[in-house]
Design a protein around this motif. Structure first.
Motif, mmCIF file in Angstrom:
data_model
loop_
_atom_site.group_PDB
_atom_site.id
_atom_site.type_symbol
_atom_site.label_atom_id
_atom_site.label_comp_id
_atom_site.label_asym_id
_atom_site.label_seq_id
_atom_site.Cartn_x
_atom_site.Cartn_y
_atom_site.Cartn_z
ATOM 1 N N ARG A 83 0.828 -1.209 0.000
ATOM 2 C CA ARG A 83 0.000 0.000 0.000
ATOM 3 C C ARG A 83 0.864 1.261 0.000
ATOM 4 O O ARG A 83 0.515 2.259 -0.638
ATOM 5 N N ALA A 84 1.958 1.218 0.729
ATOM 6 C CA ALA A 84 2.860 2.374 0.738
ATOM 7 C C ALA A 84 3.455 2.606 -0.648
ATOM 8 O O ALA A 84 3.592 3.754 -1.097
ATOM 9 N N MET A 85 3.800 1.536 -1.344
ATOM 10 C CA MET A 85 4.323 1.666 -2.706
ATOM 11 C C MET A 85 3.238 2.163 -3.661
ATOM 12 O O MET A 85 3.472 3.050 -4.492
ATOM 13 N N ALA A 86 2.036 1.601 -3.545
ATOM 14 C CA ALA A 86 0.963 1.919 -4.486
ATOM 15 C C ALA A 86 0.532 3.375 -4.398
ATOM 16 O O ALA A 86 0.099 3.958 -5.398
ATOM 17 N N CYS A 87 0.649 3.993 -3.219
ATOM 18 C CA CYS A 87 0.147 5.356 -3.061
ATOM 19 C C CYS A 87 0.952 6.373 -3.859
ATOM 20 O O CYS A 87 0.482 7.490 -4.088
ATOM 21 N N GLN A 88 2.170 6.015 -4.300
ATOM 22 C CA GLN A 88 2.987 6.935 -5.083
ATOM 23 C C GLN A 88 3.148 6.467 -6.524
ATOM 24 O O GLN A 88 4.070 6.892 -7.220
ATOM 25 N N MET A 89 2.237 5.604 -6.966
ATOM 26 C CA MET A 89 2.275 5.112 -8.340
ATOM 27 C C MET A 89 1.118 5.705 -9.137
ATOM 28 O O MET A 89 0.142 6.201 -8.569
ATOM 29 N N GLU A 90 1.234 5.650 -10.430
ATOM 30 C CA GLU A 90 0.215 6.200 -11.320
ATOM 31 C C GLU A 90 -1.069 5.371 -11.244
ATOM 32 O O GLU A 90 -1.024 4.175 -10.942
ATOM 33 N N PRO A 91 -2.213 6.005 -11.513
ATOM 34 C CA PRO A 91 -3.470 5.239 -11.508
ATOM 35 C C PRO A 91 -3.524 4.248 -12.665
ATOM 36 O O PRO A 91 -2.863 4.427 -13.692
ATOM 37 N N ALA A 92 -4.316 3.211 -12.477
ATOM 38 C CA ALA A 92 -4.501 2.214 -13.530
ATOM 39 C C ALA A 92 -5.482 2.742 -14.568
ATOM 40 O O ALA A 92 -6.411 3.484 -14.249
ATOM 41 N N LEU A 120 -1.375 -1.028 -16.087
ATOM 42 C CA LEU A 120 -1.520 -1.527 -14.721
ATOM 43 C C LEU A 120 -1.424 -0.427 -13.679
ATOM 44 O O LEU A 120 -2.177 -0.412 -12.703
ATOM 45 N N GLY A 121 -0.526 0.507 -13.850
ATOM 46 C CA GLY A 121 -0.367 1.558 -12.853
ATOM 47 C C GLY A 121 -0.032 0.981 -11.488
ATOM 48 O O GLY A 121 0.836 0.109 -11.352
ATOM 49 N N TYR A 122 -0.738 1.453 -10.453
ATOM 50 C CA TYR A 122 -0.443 0.994 -9.092
ATOM 51 C C TYR A 122 -0.751 -0.490 -8.898
ATOM 52 O O TYR A 122 -0.242 -1.129 -7.975
ATOM 53 N N GLN A 123 -1.593 -1.075 -9.783
ATOM 54 C CA GLN A 123 -1.906 -2.492 -9.649
ATOM 55 C C GLN A 123 -0.702 -3.384 -9.929
ATOM 56 O O GLN A 123 -0.708 -4.564 -9.574
ATOM 57 N N ALA A 124 0.333 -2.812 -10.546
ATOM 58 C CA ALA A 124 1.530 -3.598 -10.836
ATOM 59 C C ALA A 124 2.213 -4.079 -9.563
ATOM 60 O O ALA A 124 2.884 -5.118 -9.569
ATOM 61 N N ILE A 125 2.031 -3.334 -8.467
ATOM 62 C CA ILE A 125 2.683 -3.742 -7.223
ATOM 63 C C ILE A 125 2.134 -5.070 -6.726
ATOM 64 O O ILE A 125 2.842 -5.875 -6.107
#
Length: 529
Positions: A83-92, A120-125
């Motif tokens: 979740r910490a990683m996903a919050c700074q990633m681009e939207p899917a 994928l954006g943040y879903q890639a994590i």
């Protein structure tokens, strides 16, 4: 094209830089934005003074500490890290397609829709090997969805299709689910009621005061009534008795301002103003008490009959919809009218004749649905009394009736000052098979078998809901199912009463204290000295 973004609380700038650099290393530049991604509060009264839960070092990957944690702890850490990683990633980015398929006359229309993740954006994590501990994605379903998307995308407007298979399904409208703790907190946030620091205390008060009980993951209201100034709680009877929240109806009718959702939210705002020195607290309390005391004084003069009329008028369609006679004429006395009533002991509600006490007919008791499947629910049927015949000796009518606790047979009609003889028939599965002879046999009980040799008190053979029993004063024994009641003699009853399967019933009679004469008491005291 739609986008989906995760939601997270505040994270420090240094931590954001570390997260973004790790995202670039593992996924590439296009998976993170140029600057930090900031998230703002979505609810009123949200407190953002504390930083969000995150790993102290984002480069401490779950795989590096897997040997130090158990399975549940590893899942928790992996979830926090992801979740910490996903919050700074681009939207899917998701592409959606929708097709309407129908006949030439357009009288029948079928709709088919499907979606495909384009980026994928943040879903890639969650596709990363480091997040395998929390991965729930079904690869087979993903492949089927992609194939469906490709098939639908090849179709064009006006294409003719062949029917391969028709599957008929019927769907019923479902009621909204009960609140869980999470969904109730979300609703409170939407209404601006409470704060994160007060939600725990709210649920504690609800459970301590027995206002709700947890059934699986859901919160179920508990029936609370007032009897003699004391609360009576029954955990088997929800407050939404038969689907209607009676207490809520009373409060919303007589305390309109206090029960309004905005009242609590506005009160919290006023209290914030008091703590900030904007509002004077004595004036706030004075203003509130003036309005609230006016409601209390008005309710002090409200009689129970007025409350019954209010509830009956509000829920008339629901309460009387199951009655066979729309005119609500009492089927017992044919003179009274069936009305909604509150039990004088505060134990529930019922629909009965307004001719009480001359007519004590009860058409339906209103209790909540029992959540326990093992419990046998009370009978709430409404049936016309059935005339079985006439007693050959007394010429009284023998009637089959349905009461709140099941079917029973009655000798004679209800009359003022006279209680007719009744016999329980709820143990008979097919009540329609009861004949006049069978009813007369039931009315023979309780049958006196003889007098007990020790105290001379009678020994009875009685018929109860569960079957036949023999009883002597407070001692009771069940007659075995394979024994016919006609075969139970006085000797056999005595054996049952002296056996192992004996239990006590009823309450013991109070023994009046013996009054000792004052002179006799003095003489006894002298002798003792």
């Amino acid at each position: 094209m739609t986008s989906k973004e995760p939601f997270v609380e505040v994270i420090g700038d240094e931590a954001i830089k570390d997260i973004q650099s790790l995202v670039v290393e593992r996924f590439g530049n296009n998976f993170t934005s140029d600057g930090p991604r900031k998230y703002f509060k979505k609810v009123k009264n949200a407190q953002e003074a504390h930083e969000a839960i995150r790993p102290t070092n984002i480069r401490r990957l779950p795989s590096t500490i897997a040997s130090l944690l158990d399975a549940d702890s590893l899942k928790l850490y992996t979830l926090i890290w992801a979740r910490a990683m996903a919050c700074q990633m681009e939207p899917a980015s998701v592409v959606q397609i929708q097709l309407d398929i129908g006949n030439a006359a357009e009288s029948i229309i079928f709709r088919s829709s499907c979606s495909k993740v384009e980026f994928l954006g943040y879903q890639a994590i969650y596709e990363d090997p480091e997040a395998k501990a929390i991965r729930t994605k079904d690869d087979e379903k993903c492949r089927e969805r992609d194939e469906t998307f490709e098939t639908l995308s090849l179709l064009k407007n006006g294409d003719l299709l062949n029917i391969g298979e028709v599957e008929l399904k019927q769907h019923y409208t479902q009621h909204p689910p009960r609140y869980s703790e999470g969904s109730l907190i979300k609703k409170l946030e939407e209404l601006g009621i409470g704060r994160p620091s007060t939600y725990a205390s709210i649920f504690k008060v609800l459970q301590v005061c027995a206002c709700v009980k947890k059934v699986e993951f859901f919160l179920v209201l508990v029936f609370l009534a007032v009897a003699g100034g004391q609360k009576v709680s029954n955990n088997k009877e929800p407050s939404t008795v038969s689907g209607i929240p009676w207490e809520d109806a009373f409060l919303t009718n007589y305390f309109t301002e206090v029960t309004d959702y905005s009242f609590t939210a506005d009160m919290e705002t006023e209290l914030d103003n008091v703590s900030g020195g904007v509002t004077e607290w004595k004036g706030l309390l004075r203003d509130y008490w003036t309005r609230f005391s006016a409601y209390c004084k008005r309710v002090e003069n409200v009689q129970i009959q007025q409350v019954e009329k209010m509830l009956e008028k509000r829920y008339e369609d629901f309460l009387f919809s199951s009655l066979p006679d729309p005119t609500r004429t009492c089927p017992s006395c044919s003179e009274g009218t069936l009305v909604f009533k509150v039990s004088k002991f505060g134990s529930g509600y019922f629909i009965g004749c307004d001719g009480y006490p001359s007519c004590k007919f009860v058409a339906k008791t209103l209790y909540g649905e029992d959540e326990d499947e093992d419990e046998t629910p009370k009978n709430t049927c409404v049936e016309e009394p059935k005339l079985l015949g006439v007693h050959p000796n007394t010429n009284e009518k023998v009637i089959l009736k349905c009461g709140p606790y099941g079917h029973y047979v009655q000798l004679g009609e209800d009359k003022k000052g006279h209680v007719p003889q009744r016999a329980n028939a709820s143990h008979i599965k097919d009540v329609n098979s009861i004949t006049l002879e069978g009813a007369l046999e039931l009315l023979r009980y309780p049958l006196t078998l003889g007098n007990h040799p020790e105290d001379g008190q009678p020994v009875f053979l009685k018929l109860s809901k569960s079957g036949f029993t023999v009883r002597h004063r407070r001692t009771m024994a069940t007659v075995p199912k394979n024994v016919e009641p006609s075969a139970v003699t006085f000797e056999k009853a005595m054996k049952l009463l002296s056996g192992k399967n004996v239990r006590l019933c009823g309450r013991p009679k109070r023994v009046k204290p013996t009054v000792v004469d004052e002179e006799e008491g003095d003489e006894e005291a002298v002798e003792a000295m």
